[in-house]
Design a protein around this motif. Structure first.
Motif, PDB file in Angstrom:
ATOM      1  N   PRO A  62       0.835  -1.185   0.000  1.00 54.94           N
ATOM      2  CA  PRO A  62       0.000   0.000   0.000  1.00 54.94           C
ATOM      3  C   PRO A  62       0.876   1.242   0.000  1.00 54.94           C
ATOM      4  N   VAL A  63       0.355   2.329  -0.477  1.00 54.45           N
ATOM      5  CA  VAL A  63       1.135   3.563  -0.500  1.00 54.45           C
ATOM      6  C   VAL A  63       1.018   4.233   0.865  1.00 54.45           C
ATOM      7  N   THR A  64       2.144   4.313   1.551  1.00 57.79           N
ATOM      8  CA  THR A  64       2.162   4.989   2.848  1.00 57.79           C
ATOM      9  C   THR A  64       2.481   6.466   2.641  1.00 57.79           C
ATOM     10  N   ARG A  65       2.240   7.248   3.668  1.00 52.63           N
ATOM     11  CA  ARG A  65       2.530   8.687   3.563  1.00 52.63           C
ATOM     12  C   ARG A  65       4.014   8.935   3.306  1.00 52.63           C
ATOM     13  N   ASN A  66       4.874   8.111   3.901  1.00 54.66           N
ATOM     14  CA  ASN A  66       6.314   8.279   3.708  1.00 54.66           C
ATOM     15  C   ASN A  66       6.754   7.915   2.303  1.00 54.66           C
ATOM     16  N   ALA A  67       6.114   6.910   1.694  1.00 55.04           N
ATOM     17  CA  ALA A  67       6.552   6.410   0.397  1.00 55.04           C
ATOM     18  C   ALA A  67       5.900   7.133  -0.775  1.00 55.04           C
ATOM     19  N   ARG A  68       4.850   7.896  -0.537  1.00 53.28           N
ATOM     20  CA  ARG A  68       4.110   8.528  -1.639  1.00 53.28           C
ATOM     21  C   ARG A  68       5.005   9.416  -2.500  1.00 53.28           C
ATOM     22  N   ASP A  69       5.731  10.319  -1.886  1.00 54.50           N
ATOM     23  CA  ASP A  69       6.581  11.237  -2.644  1.00 54.50           C
ATOM     24  C   ASP A  69       7.694  10.508  -3.391  1.00 54.50           C
ATOM     25  N   ARG A  70       8.259   9.470  -2.773  1.00 57.81           N
ATOM     26  CA  ARG A  70       9.306   8.695  -3.443  1.00 57.81           C
ATOM     27  C   ARG A  70       8.753   7.950  -4.651  1.00 57.81           C
ATOM     28  N   LEU A  71       7.541   7.400  -4.506  1.00 51.12           N
ATOM     29  CA  LEU A  71       6.913   6.681  -5.613  1.00 51.12           C
ATOM     30  C   LEU A  71       6.650   7.611  -6.796  1.00 51.12           C
ATOM     31  N   VAL A  72       6.134   8.783  -6.512  1.00 49.80           N
ATOM     32  CA  VAL A  72       5.878   9.763  -7.579  1.00 49.80           C
ATOM     33  C   VAL A  72       7.187  10.207  -8.223  1.00 49.80           C
ATOM     34  N   ILE A  74      10.043   8.493  -8.434  1.00 51.15           N
ATOM     35  CA  ILE A  74      10.553   7.394  -9.265  1.00 51.15           C
ATOM     36  C   ILE A  74       9.761   7.298 -10.552  1.00 51.15           C
ATOM     37  N   TYR A  75       8.447   7.421 -10.473  1.00 52.59           N
ATOM     38  CA  TYR A  75       7.602   7.354 -11.671  1.00 52.59           C
ATOM     39  C   TYR A  75       7.941   8.484 -12.639  1.00 52.59           C
ATOM     40  N   ASN A  76       8.157   9.680 -12.113  1.00 52.24           N
ATOM     41  CA  ASN A  76       8.487  10.829 -12.968  1.00 52.24           C
ATOM     42  C   ASN A  76       9.882  10.722 -13.581  1.00 52.24           C
ATOM     43  N   ASP A  80       9.428   8.125 -20.942  1.00 47.48           N
ATOM     44  CA  ASP A  80       8.187   7.738 -21.617  1.00 47.48           C
ATOM     45  C   ASP A  80       8.505   6.840 -22.792  1.00 47.48           C
ATOM     46  N   PRO A  81       7.695   5.903 -23.141  1.00 50.55           N
ATOM     47  CA  PRO A  81       6.497   5.459 -22.441  1.00 50.55           C
ATOM     48  C   PRO A  81       6.877   4.566 -21.261  1.00 50.55           C
ATOM     49  N   LYS A  82       6.128   4.704 -20.186  1.00 50.92           N
ATOM     50  CA  LYS A  82       6.391   3.937 -18.973  1.00 50.92           C
ATOM     51  C   LYS A  82       5.123   3.202 -18.560  1.00 50.92           C
ATOM     52  N   PHE A  83       5.312   2.093 -17.890  1.00 54.35           N
ATOM     53  CA  PHE A  83       4.194   1.236 -17.521  1.00 54.35           C
ATOM     54  C   PHE A  83       4.343   0.814 -16.073  1.00 54.35           C
ATOM     55  N   GLY A 105      -3.759   4.285   0.518  1.00 59.64           N
ATOM     56  CA  GLY A 105      -4.551   3.415  -0.344  1.00 59.64           C
ATOM     57  C   GLY A 105      -3.678   2.655  -1.319  1.00 59.64           C
ATOM     58  N   GLY A 106      -4.290   2.241  -2.425  1.00 58.12           N
ATOM     59  CA  GLY A 106      -3.574   1.500  -3.449  1.00 58.12           C
ATOM     60  C   GLY A 106      -2.705   2.400  -4.304  1.00 58.12           C
ATOM     61  N   VAL A 107      -1.891   1.784  -5.118  1.00 52.38           N
ATOM     62  CA  VAL A 107      -0.955   2.512  -5.974  1.00 52.38           C
ATOM     63  C   VAL A 107      -1.702   3.369  -6.998  1.00 52.38           C
ATOM     64  N   ASP A 108      -2.849   2.884  -7.470  1.00 54.31           N
ATOM     65  CA  ASP A 108      -3.573   3.622  -8.517  1.00 54.31           C
ATOM     66  C   ASP A 108      -4.174   4.932  -8.026  1.00 54.31           C
ATOM     67  N   GLU A 109      -4.132   5.197  -6.745  1.00 55.01           N
ATOM     68  CA  GLU A 109      -4.565   6.493  -6.229  1.00 55.01           C
ATOM     69  C   GLU A 109      -3.468   7.543  -6.340  1.00 55.01           C
ATOM     70  N   VAL A 110      -2.244   7.098  -6.645  1.00 49.52           N
ATOM     71  CA  VAL A 110      -1.099   8.007  -6.714  1.00 49.52           C
ATOM     72  C   VAL A 110      -0.567   8.137  -8.137  1.00 49.52           C
ATOM     73  N   ILE A 111      -0.412   7.005  -8.830  1.00 52.41           N
ATOM     74  CA  ILE A 111       0.098   7.008 -10.203  1.00 52.41           C
ATOM     75  C   ILE A 111      -0.782   6.097 -11.059  1.00 52.41           C
ATOM     76  N   PRO A 112      -0.791   6.288 -12.384  1.00 51.88           N
ATOM     77  CA  PRO A 112      -1.598   5.412 -13.243  1.00 51.88           C
ATOM     78  C   PRO A 112      -1.008   4.001 -13.303  1.00 51.88           C
ATOM     79  N   VAL A 113      -1.898   3.003 -13.294  1.00 60.13           N
ATOM     80  CA  VAL A 113      -1.490   1.601 -13.284  1.00 60.13           C
ATOM     81  C   VAL A 113      -1.974   0.927 -14.563  1.00 60.13           C
ATOM     82  N   ASP A 114      -1.115   0.094 -15.168  1.00 62.13           N
ATOM     83  CA  ASP A 114      -1.443  -0.597 -16.411  1.00 62.13           C
ATOM     84  C   ASP A 114      -1.847  -2.052 -16.208  1.00 62.13           C
ATOM     85  N   ALA A 115      -1.336  -2.707 -15.172  1.00 67.61           N
ATOM     86  CA  ALA A 115      -1.665  -4.116 -14.939  1.00 67.61           C
ATOM     87  C   ALA A 115      -1.695  -4.392 -13.439  1.00 67.61           C
TER      88      ALA A 115
END
Length: 142
Positions: A62-72, A74-76, A80-83, A105-115
């Motif tokens: 799950p996306v924790t408050r501490n990991a949210r910014d790091r996840l975003v 890394i995604y950024n 492109d294109p990224k999945f 919540g889940g990852v899809d609440e923070v970044i777009p998910v493909d699978a």
């Protein structure tokens, strides 16, 4: 030229793994898929250490408050294109940690998910199926 890029992307995806706050059950299963027993590399998948060289982000937990910014971040940093592939029930919806004070919540609440690969933890065969399904969907895109 686009068909050559798609062919290369499908036949040689480089992945990076990110744990956004899981119990490590899914992480162990992801590592098991990379071992010679399950051999995810037979599909051309290579584990990368840098998001700047990765095509696919495999995320667990799950996306924790501490990991949210790091996840975003890394995604950024991914080109492109990224999945994104989410592995495990916690990454899909928050799992057993849903409603906790520190879980967003889940990852899809923070970044777009493909699978999505459901399970707690999902078997290596299910993870391979999820990655192969993503690669098959990339083949069909124009």
């Amino acid at each position: 030229m686009d068909s050559i890029r798609t062919w290369a992307r499908v036949n040689s995806p480089w992945v990076i793994h990110f744990n956004s706050g899981s119990c490590n059950g899914c992480d162990i299963e992801i590592l098991a898929t990379l071992t010679p027993r399950y051999d995810l590399e037979r599909f051309g998948v290579k584990l990368q250490g840098s998001p700047r060289h990765a095509d696919v982000l495999i995320c667990t937990g799950p996306v924790t408050r501490n990991a949210r910014d790091r996840l975003v971040r890394i995604y950024n940093q991914m080109p492109d294109p990224k999945f994104v592939v989410v592995v495990g029930s916690c990454g899909l919806s928050g799992g057993v940690f849903h409603g906790s004070y520190n879980v967003m919540g889940g990852v899809d609440e923070v970044i777009p998910v493909d699978a999505y690969v459901p399970g707690c933890p999902p078997r290596p065969e299910a993870i391979i199926h999820g990655v192969v399904a993503l690669l098959d969907s990339l083949k069909k895109k124009p």
